[in-house]
Write an enzyme that holds these catalytic residues in place. Structure first.
Site, PDB file in Angstrom:
ATOM      1  N   ASP A 262       0.818  -1.218   0.000  1.00 31.80           N
ATOM      2  CA  ASP A 262       0.000   0.000   0.000  1.00 31.80           C
ATOM      3  C   ASP A 262       0.852   1.269   0.000  1.00 31.80           C
ATOM      4  OD1 ASP A 262      -2.062  -1.760   0.221  1.00 31.80           O
ATOM      5  OD2 ASP A 262      -2.909  -0.918   2.064  1.00 31.80           O
ATOM      6  N   HIS A 408       3.733  -2.237   3.078  1.00 33.18           N
ATOM      7  CA  HIS A 408       3.762  -0.877   2.533  1.00 33.18           C
ATOM      8  C   HIS A 408       5.053  -0.661   1.756  1.00 33.18           C
ATOM      9  CE1 HIS A 408       0.778  -0.875   5.708  1.00 33.18           C
ATOM     10  NE2 HIS A 408       0.204   0.145   5.069  1.00 33.18           N
TER      11      HIS A 408
HETATM   12 NI    NI Z   1      -2.614   3.033   3.398  1.00 33.65          NI
END
Ligand code: NI
Length: 472
Positions: A262, A408
């Site tokens: 992400d 991430h």
């Molecule tokens: Ni996020």
């Protein structure tokens, strides 16, 4: 190799017995000069890099399985045929455990058969499984092998034994067109041989097929069969050519995990490093990108897709979407779609709400904009720990078939963890796939939420529970 020595052209009556590498063609002399064949020296080693191994060797609910299979990356029509055959055998043998779908089991690479055992040497016929490790003790044994590979053609045999009942299926695949036919189509005549007739099908070094112990002449072959024989002396076509995303088995049979990243793209070399690491391991990921970051780093998003990865929508401003009105949610989604399209990438079909914060308005906006809502079931907490070893440990402790793993791509320790994570998952027998590949072949609806796939937790989607919507 004989391949380059014997040309595709007709080698006929003038060839002396035993006089050259093409001596096998002397048989044509007996049949007359019109009998055009070529030579066949087996599957070259270079072809093995297109093969995906898959083993299922654990007991599943009392059913003992010994499945050793290969798929050909990029030859989807063949892979589907093998998969269908294998899933039927698994179901007949009780490995579905009363469920509507097979729950794949991860089998370490160390328990998987050598690639060589999936390749039949010229002239070597086997009507019984050859690649199996412990066939005698299993309720279900499954194998497949390449009988022939030359030019654009591959001939494959799949065998199963379910509680003592053997079955066999033979396929001929045009790799260029990605079309697969029953191997009976190789032969001329009104009554083509059955799969059982062809159980011991083999190709000799003259590129002519034999079955039931007898070699066929070129006149007994169909046009397709003649074409296959003619291609015997050609190097096999690369089935993955021009496809950065060539897959093998689907996640109906193979144990898959979907790794998701992400909050990118983030600039610097982090995206580039991830792309290189995933390429090294022949793995694919899904990147849920933030619209305003896409606007800043459009080339990174294009590079992700060009490398065979999937890109999803993670809102434009990383807003907590369940605090917005439905039009507000739609704007966040649409602005991000536009940024992604401006980067030269197709409009995404996936949405991950920031913080996993969803409600009915978010799901409705997802439906209006044509998005599947993708959550996760393995949270590495990488954003919090910013620790490579802790991120690796979180994946090792929680990965299972059907998992969606959250990380991430904007944190260096996370990017640094990718190589170790992928090495581990591959060794455990997993395929690392995009979200769309994870759900391929399953019920997958826009406006619905997905956390994982299979039967591992109540939140996973399965044929019995195709999706789960929180708060409903
Ligand atoms: Ni996020």
């Amino acid at each position: 190799m004989l391949k380059k020595i014997c040309a595709t052209t007709a080698v006929v009556a003038t060839v002396l017995a035993g006089g050259s590498a093409c001596s096998s063609n002397v048989k044509n002399e007996e049949r007359g000069a019109s009998q055009i064949t070529s030579s066949y020296s087996g599957v070259p080693d270079s072809f093995k890099k297109h093969m995906q191994r898959l083993a299922i060797v654990q007991d599943a609910s009392g059913v003992s399985i010994d499945a050793q299979l290969f798929a050909l990356k990029g030859a989807n029509s063949l892979n589907k045929g093998i998969e269908k055959f294998a899933l039927k055998a698994l179901k007949d043998g009780g490995a579905f455990n009363g469920k509507k779908a097979f729950q794949p089991i991860a089998t370490p690479e160390s328990e998987q058969a050598d690639l060589d055992s999936f390749i039949s040497e010229p002239g070597a016929s086997t009507a019984t499984p050859t690649a199996t490790s412990d066939a005698a003790s299993a309720d279900i044994t499954l194998n497949d092998e390449i009988v022939f590979a030359g030019g654009k053609y591959v001939v494959t045999r799949a065998t199963a034994e379910v509680n003592g009942e053997p079955s066999v299926k033979l396929f001929v695949t045009d790799v260029e067109a990605d079309e697969t036919f029953p191997a009976s189509k190789l032969f001329a005549g009104e009554e083509p041989p059955s799969d059982d007739d062809l159980a011991d099908l083999s190709y000799g070094s003259n590129a002519l097929p034999s079955y039931q112990g007898a070699e066929k002449s070129i006149d007994e072959l169909s046009d397709l069969g003649k074409d296959v024989t003619k291609s015997g002396s050609e190097d096999p076509v690369d089935p993955t050519a021009n496809n950065a995303h060539a897959t093998g088995f689907s996640c109906a049979l193979a144990p898959c995990v979907a790794i998701t990243y992400d909050d990118g793209p983030g600039g610097g070399d982090l995206t580039d490093k991830l792309i290189k690491t995933f390429k090294k391991h022949d793995a694919h990921a899904t990147f849920f990108v933030i619209g305003k970051n896409v606007k800043e780093y459009p080339k990174e998003v294009k590079a992700m897709v060009d490398a065979g990865h999937e890109v999803g929508n993670h809102s434009y401003t990383h807003a907590q979407l369940n605090t917005l009105t439905e039009p507000g949610v739609e704007k966040e989604i649409k602005d991000t779609d536009k940024a992604i399209e401006n980067a030269g990438v197709d409009k995404p079909t996936l949405l991950r709400p920031p913080y996993g914060a969803s409600n009915r308005a978010v799901d409705d906006a997802a439906k209006t904009t044509g998005k599947h809502v993708i959550m996760w079931d393995v949270d590495t907490l990488d954003w919090k720990t910013r620790s490579t070893p802790k991120t690796v440990s979180a994946v090792k402790a929680n990965a299972r078939p059907g998992a969606i793993i959250l990380m991430h791509s904007i944190h260096k320790p996370t990017v640094d963890a990718a190589d170790t994570i992928l090495t581990y998952l591959k060794k455990e027998g997993y395929s690392m796939v995009t979200i769309s590949d994870l759900y391929k072949g399953s019920t997958f609806k826009t406006g619905k939420e997905y956390f994982c796939k299979g039967y591992a937790t109540a939140l996973c989607s399965s044929p019995e529970h195709p999706y789960v919507t929180k708060d409903s």
